[in-house]
Design a protein around this motif. Structure first.
Motif, PDB file in Angstrom:
ATOM      1  N   GLU A  69       0.848  -1.183   0.000  1.00 39.26           N
ATOM      2  CA  GLU A  69       0.000   0.000   0.000  1.00 39.26           C
ATOM      3  C   GLU A  69       0.891   1.244   0.000  1.00 39.26           C
ATOM      4  OE1 GLU A  69      -3.172   0.078  -0.352  1.00 39.26           O
ATOM      5  OE2 GLU A  69      -3.945  -1.868   0.323  1.00 39.26           O
ATOM      6  N   ALA A  70       0.313   2.355  -0.391  1.00 41.32           N
ATOM      7  CA  ALA A  70       1.048   3.614  -0.411  1.00 41.32           C
ATOM      8  C   ALA A  70       1.012   4.282   0.954  1.00 41.32           C
ATOM      9  CB  ALA A  70       0.448   4.555  -1.451  1.00 41.32           C
ATOM     10  N   ALA A  71       2.009   5.096   1.217  1.00 41.33           N
ATOM     11  CA  ALA A  71       1.977   6.055   2.320  1.00 41.33           C
ATOM     12  C   ALA A  71       1.653   7.418   1.724  1.00 41.33           C
ATOM     13  CB  ALA A  71       3.320   6.093   3.042  1.00 41.33           C
ATOM     14  N   PHE A  72       1.004   8.268   2.516  1.00 39.18           N
ATOM     15  CA  PHE A  72       0.579   9.582   2.028  1.00 39.18           C
ATOM     16  C   PHE A  72       0.979  10.669   3.018  1.00 39.18           C
ATOM     17  CE2 PHE A  72      -2.501   6.454   0.490  1.00 39.18           C
ATOM     18  CZ  PHE A  72      -2.497   6.698  -0.874  1.00 39.18           C
ATOM     19  N   LEU A  73       1.263  11.837   2.475  1.00 44.92           N
ATOM     20  CA  LEU A  73       1.472  13.023   3.303  1.00 44.92           C
ATOM     21  C   LEU A  73       0.324  13.999   3.086  1.00 44.92           C
ATOM     22  CD1 LEU A  73       4.489  11.890   3.236  1.00 44.92           C
ATOM     23  CD2 LEU A  73       5.130  14.249   3.728  1.00 44.92           C
ATOM     24  N   SER A  74       0.138  14.858   4.077  1.00 43.15           N
ATOM     25  CA  SER A  74      -0.878  15.907   3.987  1.00 43.15           C
ATOM     26  C   SER A  74      -0.228  17.258   4.230  1.00 43.15           C
ATOM     27  CB  SER A  74      -1.967  15.667   5.040  1.00 43.15           C
ATOM     28  OG  SER A  74      -1.473  15.978   6.339  1.00 43.15           O
ATOM     29  N   THR A  75      -0.979  18.290   3.977  1.00 49.85           N
ATOM     30  CA  THR A  75      -0.476  19.637   4.260  1.00 49.85           C
ATOM     31  C   THR A  75      -0.338  19.874   5.753  1.00 49.85           C
ATOM     32  OG1 THR A  75      -2.727  20.541   4.222  1.00 49.85           O
ATOM     33  CG2 THR A  75      -1.506  20.577   2.144  1.00 49.85           C
ATOM     34  N   ALA A  76      -0.930  18.988   6.563  1.00 52.99           N
ATOM     35  CA  ALA A  76      -0.816  19.126   8.019  1.00 52.99           C
ATOM     36  C   ALA A  76       0.478  18.538   8.565  1.00 52.99           C
ATOM     37  CB  ALA A  76      -2.014  18.452   8.696  1.00 52.99           C
ATOM     38  N   HIS A  77       1.181  17.738   7.768  1.00 52.29           N
ATOM     39  CA  HIS A  77       2.457  17.182   8.220  1.00 52.29           C
ATOM     40  C   HIS A  77       3.512  18.287   8.217  1.00 52.29           C
ATOM     41  CE1 HIS A  77       0.518  13.306   7.353  1.00 52.29           C
ATOM     42  NE2 HIS A  77       1.418  12.779   8.178  1.00 52.29           N
ATOM     43  N   THR A  78       4.159  18.468   9.357  1.00 51.91           N
ATOM     44  CA  THR A  78       5.150  19.529   9.514  1.00 51.91           C
ATOM     45  C   THR A  78       6.568  18.980   9.326  1.00 51.91           C
ATOM     46  OG1 THR A  78       5.389  19.135  11.882  1.00 51.91           O
ATOM     47  CG2 THR A  78       3.627  20.654  11.187  1.00 51.91           C
ATOM     48  N   SER A  79       7.513  19.884   9.246  1.00 48.60           N
ATOM     49  CA  SER A  79       8.919  19.469   9.185  1.00 48.60           C
ATOM     50  C   SER A  79       9.297  18.678  10.435  1.00 48.60           C
ATOM     51  CB  SER A  79       9.823  20.698   9.044  1.00 48.60           C
ATOM     52  OG  SER A  79       9.578  21.357   7.816  1.00 48.60           O
ATOM     53  N   ALA A  80       8.737  19.061  11.573  1.00 50.08           N
ATOM     54  CA  ALA A  80       8.996  18.322  12.810  1.00 50.08           C
ATOM     55  C   ALA A  80       8.446  16.897  12.723  1.00 50.08           C
ATOM     56  CB  ALA A  80       8.375  19.056  13.999  1.00 50.08           C
ATOM     57  N   ASP A  81       7.276  16.745  12.087  1.00 53.41           N
ATOM     58  CA  ASP A  81       6.712  15.410  11.887  1.00 53.41           C
ATOM     59  C   ASP A  81       7.646  14.546  11.035  1.00 53.41           C
ATOM     60  OD1 ASP A  81       4.400  16.030  13.308  1.00 53.41           O
ATOM     61  OD2 ASP A  81       3.277  16.600  11.506  1.00 53.41           O
ATOM     62  N   ILE A  82       8.176  15.148   9.989  1.00 52.04           N
ATOM     63  CA  ILE A  82       9.086  14.425   9.101  1.00 52.04           C
ATOM     64  C   ILE A  82      10.336  14.002   9.862  1.00 52.04           C
ATOM     65  CG2 ILE A  82      10.434  14.541   6.972  1.00 52.04           C
ATOM     66  CD1 ILE A  82       7.335  14.671   6.636  1.00 52.04           C
ATOM     67  N   ASP A  83      10.885  14.901  10.641  1.00 51.00           N
ATOM     68  CA  ASP A  83      12.085  14.585  11.425  1.00 51.00           C
ATOM     69  C   ASP A  83      11.806  13.456  12.409  1.00 51.00           C
ATOM     70  OD1 ASP A  83      13.482  16.556  10.099  1.00 51.00           O
ATOM     71  OD2 ASP A  83      13.242  18.061  11.690  1.00 51.00           O
ATOM     72  N   LYS A  84      10.656  13.510  13.077  1.00 49.87           N
ATOM     73  CA  LYS A  84      10.297  12.464  14.033  1.00 49.87           C
ATOM     74  C   LYS A  84      10.197  11.113  13.335  1.00 49.87           C
ATOM     75  CE  LYS A  84       6.697  10.746  17.101  1.00 49.87           C
ATOM     76  NZ  LYS A  84       5.425  10.971  17.810  1.00 49.87           N
ATOM     77  N   THR A  85       9.606  11.100  12.151  1.00 48.05           N
ATOM     78  CA  THR A  85       9.423   9.851  11.410  1.00 48.05           C
ATOM     79  C   THR A  85      10.765   9.264  10.986  1.00 48.05           C
ATOM     80  OG1 THR A  85       7.315  10.715  10.591  1.00 48.05           O
ATOM     81  CG2 THR A  85       8.233   8.796   9.452  1.00 48.05           C
ATOM     82  N   ILE A  86      11.658  10.105  10.517  1.00 49.26           N
ATOM     83  CA  ILE A  86      12.984   9.641  10.094  1.00 49.26           C
ATOM     84  C   ILE A  86      13.750   9.057  11.289  1.00 49.26           C
ATOM     85  CG2 ILE A  86      15.220  10.386   9.190  1.00 49.26           C
ATOM     86  CD1 ILE A  86      13.616  12.494   7.530  1.00 49.26           C
ATOM     87  N   LYS A  87      13.670   9.713  12.441  1.00 50.56           N
ATOM     88  CA  LYS A  87      14.340   9.207  13.637  1.00 50.56           C
ATOM     89  C   LYS A  87      13.746   7.878  14.077  1.00 50.56           C
ATOM     90  CE  LYS A  87      15.729  13.745  15.419  1.00 50.56           C
ATOM     91  NZ  LYS A  87      15.490  14.780  16.482  1.00 50.56           N
ATOM     92  N   ALA A  88      12.423   7.776  13.991  1.00 50.63           N
ATOM     93  CA  ALA A  88      11.766   6.516  14.348  1.00 50.63           C
ATOM     94  C   ALA A  88      12.193   5.393  13.392  1.00 50.63           C
ATOM     95  CB  ALA A  88      10.250   6.685  14.308  1.00 50.63           C
ATOM     96  N   ALA A  89      12.288   5.723  12.106  1.00 50.56           N
ATOM     97  CA  ALA A  89      12.713   4.722  11.120  1.00 50.56           C
ATOM     98  C   ALA A  89      14.148   4.275  11.382  1.00 50.56           C
ATOM     99  CB  ALA A  89      12.574   5.286   9.715  1.00 50.56           C
TER     100      ALA A  89
END
Length: 427
Positions: free
Chosen positions: A400-420
């Motif tokens: 399945e695909a993953a999706f981003l929204s306009t509500a995802h912030t740069s902080a959200d992206i950073d958190k996700t990368i660290k979690a990964a």
């Protein structure tokens, strides 16, 4: 992470609902464990019945491009609901949404609104058969076009997740009218068309595959299909339920500059409420009742709440810079995850078009269903749960695909990368 209430609800649901869910992929069968029961959502976050919070990359499987409970959309829905939830009669809102869609997708000269993507696909195929006076359909392995009988052959999405190649309950007489080809394999398509063009009404595909994970079209693949169908008086149908208004305001056909004969839309055009639409050349669409003899009807078609939510969403998406911002944040997320995987020595192939992306646990490349299914689904399941425990909600399926929204912030992206990065170290 406490999940006691979700576990209790899932146990009860299984006594009432097949598999405990109302859509198969929600059951977590391919990743193991039990689903989380969601109680509310806001922006880029989901909240479950146990009080856990998740950074959401499923986004209701794509439609929540503005994030959950976007204020402009919720406000519009509340106002519309106060005026009645369904009329069974025409509304000005339907005209407004049709105008908005046609302006963004010029190939859709006339449009019929329905209640789901499956219904839209089924209806588009019916009118294509009527227009061409042929019965055959050519689709692609791994592309999912809803659960109508004749399109479940070698479909993607939930069937791929569950390892079901075809569905019982589909009569052989239905399936015999459906041919399948590997996605991105124009030579096989050309051979099938050469052998069966007198029976084929149409070729249908996701111009950007999103139901076997994200698989972009190869260079010139869509153009070759456009030429091939034109040469043999067949119709080309783009299923843009996922890609429509997701990768660009006018969808994949605007991105790649290819106009199909018929287009199917859903998800984003309903702003998170149930909706579907199909449309195309006027001479084809005028075959639909009451203009013509091809029957299609629906009590909730053009539902005022869904149309209102869609219009409010599209208005926000017209704002300057929306897609640029989505592109930048999606690219940053993909770069970060790719870098973390490389550092951990994890073989990963990432695919992305705009704000839809997939990380396949395979060295790749991934260009079709055969290459997608080489992914290590067991490792993906482990990764999924490692991310979930860190509060990142990914699709409970490799395919399945993953999706981003306009509500995802740069902080959200950073958190996700660290979690990964943390998850990759444990794989």
């Amino acid at each position: 992470m406490k999940t006691t209430r979700s576990a209790k609800l899932f146990a009860e649901a299984q006594t009432l609902i097949p598999g405990g869910v109302n859509s198969p992929v929600r059951a977590f069968r391919s990743v193991g464990g039990q689903p989380r029961f969601i109680t509310r959502a806001k922006g880029s976050r989901l909240y479950d019945v146990d009080g856990n919070r998740y950074l959401d990359y499923v986004l209701s499987w794509g439609p929540m491009i503005l994030g959950h409970a976007a204020p402009a959309v919720i406000s519009a829905i509340k106002k519309a609901a106060g005026q009645g939830t369904s009329y069974g009669a025409p509304t000005e809102l339907e005209v407004a949404l049709a105008k908005e869609i046609r302006a963004a997708v010029p190939s859709m000269e006339k449009i019929r609104l329905v209640s789901s993507g499956t219904e839209a696909v089924m209806s588009a195929i019916r009118v294509a058969r009527a227009f061409t006076k042929r019965d055959g359909v050519l689709k692609f392995e791994g592309c999912y076009h809803g659960h109508s009988d004749y399109l479940l052959a070698k479909a993607g999405s939930g069937l791929a997740t569950l390892g079901i190649p075809d569905s019982p309950g589909v009569p052989a007489d239905f399936a015999k009218h459906t041919l399948t080809a590997p996605y991105n394999d124009i030579r096989t398509v050309q051979q099938l068309v050469k052998e069966h063009h007198r029976e084929l009404a149409c070729i249908i595909l996701e111009p950007i595959a999103g139901n076997m994970g994200v698989v972009p079209p190869a260079p010139d693949f869509l153009a070759a299909l456009r030429q091939l169908t034109a040469d043999h008086d067949m119709l080309l149908i783009f299923d843009e339920v996922i890609s429509g208004f997701r990768v660009r305001y006018g969808g994949a056909q605007a991105l790649y500059g290819i106009q199909p004969d018929l287009t199917i839309l859903g998800k984003i055009i309903g702003g998170g409420l149930p909706v579907g639409a199909y449309g195309g050349r006027a001479e084809i669409m005028d075959l639909i009742a009451p203009s013509g003899p091809v029957y299609q009807a629906g009590t909730l078609s053009g539902n005022p709440l869904a149309v209102t939510a869609g219009l409010a969403t599209l208005k926000q998406l017209r704002a300057r810079g929306v897609y640029k911002e989505l592109e930048e944040r999606s690219a940053a997320l993909a770069r970060g995850i790719g870098g973390a995987a490389k550092k951990a020595g994890i073989p990963l192939t990432q695919t992305r078009v705009g704000s839809m992306l997939t990380a396949f646990f395979t060295p790749g490349p991934v260009v079709d269903w055969d290459t997608a299914k080489r992914s290590d689904t067991k490792r993906y399941g482990t990764f999924f749960h490692l991310m979930l425990e860190q509060g990142v909600y990914l699709a409970p399926s490799q395919f399945e695909a993953a999706f981003l929204s306009t509500a995802h912030t740069s902080a959200d992206i950073d958190k996700t990368i660290k979690a990964a990065a943390t998850a990759f170290k444990k794989l």
